[in-house]
Design a protein around this motif. Structure first.
Motif: not given
Length: 404
Positions: A175-198
């Protein structure tokens, strides 16, 4: 374990007294870290975020920053900023702000040190070239490449790929540029399912500090580098509202000061003005929000760390000056054009002929022209330093001359 060894271990493990570590209620607390994807034993003398910082500093990608372009090609001179020296300046400014706001300096530093690991060789020119080459294969973004490095590409540990950083450090980088809104890049979304990045909440105060420390660092040091390179004269900075009083102050104190000293005095005063404004505006925002916990910051409807509106506009005007006089200077444009040609040639060659890749990367690439091949070539080329990219280009395309 002997009594003496036990006593020594107790001293190492003991927390610092409270008076040595003041902490605001909205500061991230290492004691409540959301932890790592792969559980590991604690490191007695270090907090989780000190440990993250140390892993980043020891990473191969961090060392490569020494020979990657910031604005001036890393081979153009020893005294211009590289990605590494830029990163260290961001870290220094970030720690200063974090200490003033009584939030966690180690988390701020870890995020700052990691934020540019994914940059390709030759600065933004290299990024633009790779993005063009990868159209149809996901494009290229250095922030997403940083995430890949931290979670997959670094291979130093036996139990996992990447650095196995805490959720708070990864969240701050993503989130260097702020919250991720809309479509989340696939590598981040996949990781987020395993480790909550809010992902959709505001970044921590520490992450917000690291992001604005980046702006402060590059705006001020590009003035310094531009002056030293002779791209503009000090009096030309008087057209920039933020810089004009700084130039007047320095030249009044030291008439006729040599260029290097003049550039240094101007830079340090620019940093001071931006940091002081940021602290004043941030304290006002925090007083209005009155957050009693890090979660209150995450749930806020706007960032807590910010420049005042007047300073924000002044920084925009400084960026415009730097764009016109430094970032698009004809010598930089020449480097940009050449860099794009080199990276495009490298990408196209390896993409069409993955058998030319080193063995490790060739095994990842698979068939020429495939998605897997594009991803392997992306990671290989993006990880290069300026020097290595030039050497690879020479090895592939230079025609050896022999005497008759």
């Amino acid at each position: 374990m002997s009594n003496q060894a036990s006593a020594r271990e107790a001293v190492i493990s003991a927390p610092l007294p409270a008076e040595f570590s003041p902490r605001a209620p909205f500061a991230a607390d290492p004691a409540t870290s959301r932890g790592r994807l792969v559980p590991e034993p604690d490191s007695a003398p270090r907090s989780p975020w000190q440990r993250d910082r140390d892993r980043i500093v020891h990473a191969t990608a961090f060392r490569r920053l020494e020979a990657k372009t910031q604005v001036f090609a890393a081979l153009d001179g020893d005294h211009f900023r590289t990605r590494l020296t830029h990163t260290l300046e961001v870290s220094q400014i970030g720690r200063t702000i974090a200490r003033a706001l009584q939030v966690d300096e180690d988390l701020t530093e870890a995020i700052a040190l990691a934020h540019d690991l994914g940059h390709s060789p030759f600065g933004h020119a290299g990024e633009e070239a790779l993005d063009a080459c990868l159209q149809g294969f996901g494009g290229f973004d250095h922030n997403l490449q940083t995430f890949r490095i931290l979670t997959r590409l670094e291979r130093r540990y036996g139990g996992f790929d990447g650095l196995n950083l805490t959720a708070e450090t990864l969240e701050g980088v993503v989130k260097h540029n702020g919250p991720l809104q809309g479509d989340v890049p696939a590598p981040v979304a996949e990781w987020h399912r395993r480790q909550d990045l809010r992902l959709h909440l505001q970044p921590s105060v520490e992450a917000q500090i690291a992001a604005l420390a980046d702006d402060i660092a590059y705006c001020s040091h590009d003035v310094d580098d531009g002056l030293r390179a002779g791209f503009f004269r000090p009096d030309e900075l008087r057209t920039v509202p933020l810089a004009a009083p700084v130039v007047d102050e320095v030249t009044a104190l030291w008439p006729g000061l040599e260029r290097g000293r003049l550039a240094g005095e101007i830079q340090r005063r620019l940093i001071d003005r931006m940091v002081r404004d940021l602290l004043a505006e941030t304290r006002e925002r925090l007083a209005a929000l009155h957050p009693g916990s890090p979660d209150a910051v995450a749930l806020a409807d706007r960032p807590c760390v910010a420049f005042s509106p007047a300073m924000h506009e002044a920084v925009v005007q400084l960026r415009t000056f730097l764009r016109d006089r430094v970032w698009q200077h004809y010598t930089v444009n020449r480097m940009t054009r050449r860099a794009k040609q080199i990276l495009r040639a490298l990408f196209e060659t390896f993409f069409e002929a993955p058998e030319c890749l080193p063995e490790e990367w060739r095994s990842r690439a698979g068939a020429a022209g495939s998605q897997a091949c594009a991803e392997a070539v992306r990671d290989y080329v993006a990880g290069m330093t300026d020097r290595f990219a030039l050497d690879e280009h020479d090895r592939l395309f230079r025609i050896a001359r022999t005497r008759p």
